[in-house]
Design an enzyme around this catalytic site. Structure first.
Site, short mmCIF file in Angstrom:
data_model
loop_
_atom_site.label_atom_id
_atom_site.label_comp_id
_atom_site.label_asym_id
_atom_site.label_seq_id
_atom_site.Cartn_x
_atom_site.Cartn_y
_atom_site.Cartn_z
N ASN A 23 0.81 -1.23 0.00
CA ASN A 23 0.00 0.00 0.00
C ASN A 23 0.85 1.28 0.00
OD1 ASN A 23 1.02 0.17 2.57
ND2 ASN A 23 -0.94 0.05 3.65
N HIS A 81 3.34 1.95 2.19
CA HIS A 81 3.88 2.40 3.48
C HIS A 81 5.40 2.22 3.54
CE1 HIS A 81 3.17 -1.75 5.64
NE2 HIS A 81 4.39 -1.70 5.19
N GLU A 94 1.53 4.42 7.52
CA GLU A 94 0.49 3.94 6.61
C GLU A 94 -0.08 5.10 5.79
OE1 GLU A 94 0.26 0.92 6.18
OE2 GLU A 94 0.06 -0.28 8.00
#
Ligand code: F6R
Length: 244
Positions: free
Chosen positions: A133, A135, A140
């Protein structure tokens, strides 16, 4: 960003080890910033081999890890267990390593303590993996415009990260810690040199966004476009969405 494209995971680990080893040999004041997860395991294996062959000496190179789950350090999947298994127990680092204590009674105080630790370790070569994603560390994706200025903090894992990391917990998402202590983006950017590692097709979109996307907290790795000394080492699969 300097991009080194290699055919496979083995070559990625070797290329990363060449850079880390040359920096360790050339710079007696180096701090090694370390990541965990499956990506850097091959790099650590190669560093241990170079140590066993007498090439590397870890006694003067402190290390500082990016992050740790909120977890008992004795747990086999804690990041301190990972680091002992893959590196710390195999080289002459002694106790010259630093990693957040995921079992601290006051986690916010632990974040503050770790901020002091990171601040006192200059000349950092930081190893990074990347989440599918986008990160880096456990920073995050976020909509918070201030998140690029963060220092070490208590963070909550994204659902996608819990899914991705379930493979380390017998595939059981309920066993994955939901929180972690992570070095912040600001501290990652404060390192002198960054080596970003990515392997596998499932990282290809994150890598594309990190290199070519807008610089935005929704893809934390995109902030690396702002750093002056980043080397991406990427295998063919993770590079598959890059335009070259
Ligand atoms: C771990 C860390 C994470 C991982 C990322 C990729 O210390 O900081 O950002 O680098 O989740 O993990 P793997 O390598 O397991 O795909």
């Amino acid at each position: 960003m300097n991009v080194i494209k290699v055919p496979n995971y083995y070559a990625l680990s070797e290329a990363a080890a060449c850079i880390v080893a040359s920096q360790m040999l050339e710079n007696p004041k180096l701090t090694l910033g370390l990541a965990t997860g499956s990506t850097p395991a091959g790099l650590y294996k190669e560093l241990v081999r170079l140590y066993n062959n007498g090439v590397l000496d870890f006694s003067n190179t402190p290390t500082v890890n990016l992050d740790e789950y909120v977890i008992n350090p004795e747990h086999p999947q804690s990041y301190i267990s990972f680091m002992k298994d893959h590196l710390f127990s195999h080289v002459n680092l002694e106790s010259n390593y630093h990693i957040p204590n995921g079992a601290a009674t006051d986690l916010n105080a632990e974040c503050e303590r770790y901020n002091g630790v990171v601040k006192n370790l200059p000349n950092r070569l930081q190893i990074l993996g990347i989440g599918s994603n986008g990160h880096i560390g456990f920073n995050e994706p976020s909509t918070d415009p201030d998140s690029f200025g963060y220092y070490t903090s208590l963070v909550h894992l994204a659902d996608s990260t819990i899914k991705d990391n379930a493979r380390f917990f017998d595939g059981n998402e309920d066993e994955v810690p939901t929180a972690a202590i992570s070095m912040g983006i600001k501290q990652i950017l404060d390192s002198d040199q960054i080596i970003l590692l990515a392997t596998g097709e499932h990282k290809s979109k994150a890598i594309y966004d990190a290199l070519y996307g807008k610089i935005t907290p929704t893809c934390p790795a995109s902030v690396l476009q702002l750093h002056k000394n980043v080397t991406l080492i990427v295998d063919t699969a993770a590079a598959s969405k890059l335009p070259y």
